[in-house]
Write a protein that holds these residues in place. Structure first.
Motif: not given
Length: 163
Positions: A27, A31, A34-35
């Motif tokens: 997870h 994230r 994604n950043s």
């Protein structure tokens, strides 16, 4: 996970520590990806989920929404708004099947096809951002595919057992 390694046998309490959860490590990595993608894809005018849709269309060509969803592991409720936004941006067009009104096919527009050329810079930038070399990325990819296959099988077995 985290920065600590597993020190031999684990107590019940240690198993319940957040930094011991592989799901949380995945997870957190997701994230972080994604950043980085958010910054890199800004120049293309795409979000990360939209980029994934475009990747499938660039690879496979025109597809029914159902097949697109299968490739991306997304349900139609999640996928439809993505496709609508891509259509609004002029990158794709949707076309209903004349024989089956429920079936919608997604086509790349000329602009969507042309965007592929600009997207060629994305994978090398992401690769660089990982801090991993090619062999490590290939190994990680293979391990994640095995993990996904095992988890899919486990979820299927759990669903069958639940009735």
């Amino acid at each position: 996970m985290g920065r600590e390694s597993y020190p031999g046998p684990m107590t019940d309490t240690e198993w319940l520590r957040l930094n011991r959860q592989i799901c949380f490590s995945l997870h957190a990595a997701s994230r972080a990806f994604n950043s980085v993608y958010r910054l890199i894809l800004k120049d293309l005018g795409l979000t990360y989920p939209q980029y994934l849709v475009m990747l499938v269309l660039w690879e496979h060509g025109d597809l029914p929404v159902k097949k697109l969803g299968e490739q991306l592991r997304l349900d139609s409720g999640t996928l439809s708004p993505l496709v609508k936004r891509l259509e609004g941006a002029g990158l794709v067009r949707r076309e209903r099947n004349a024989q089956d009104e429920r079936s919608v096919r997604v086509h790349l527009t000329e602009e969507g096809t042309a965007l592929r050329e600009r997207a060629l810079e994305v994978p090398p930038r992401i690769m660089s951002a990982t801090g991993l070399d090619l062999a490590e990325v290939v190994d990680l990819h293979a391990r994640l595919e095995r993990l996904t296959t095992a988890l899919d099988a486990a979820a299927e077995a759990e669903a069958r057992a639940a009735g």
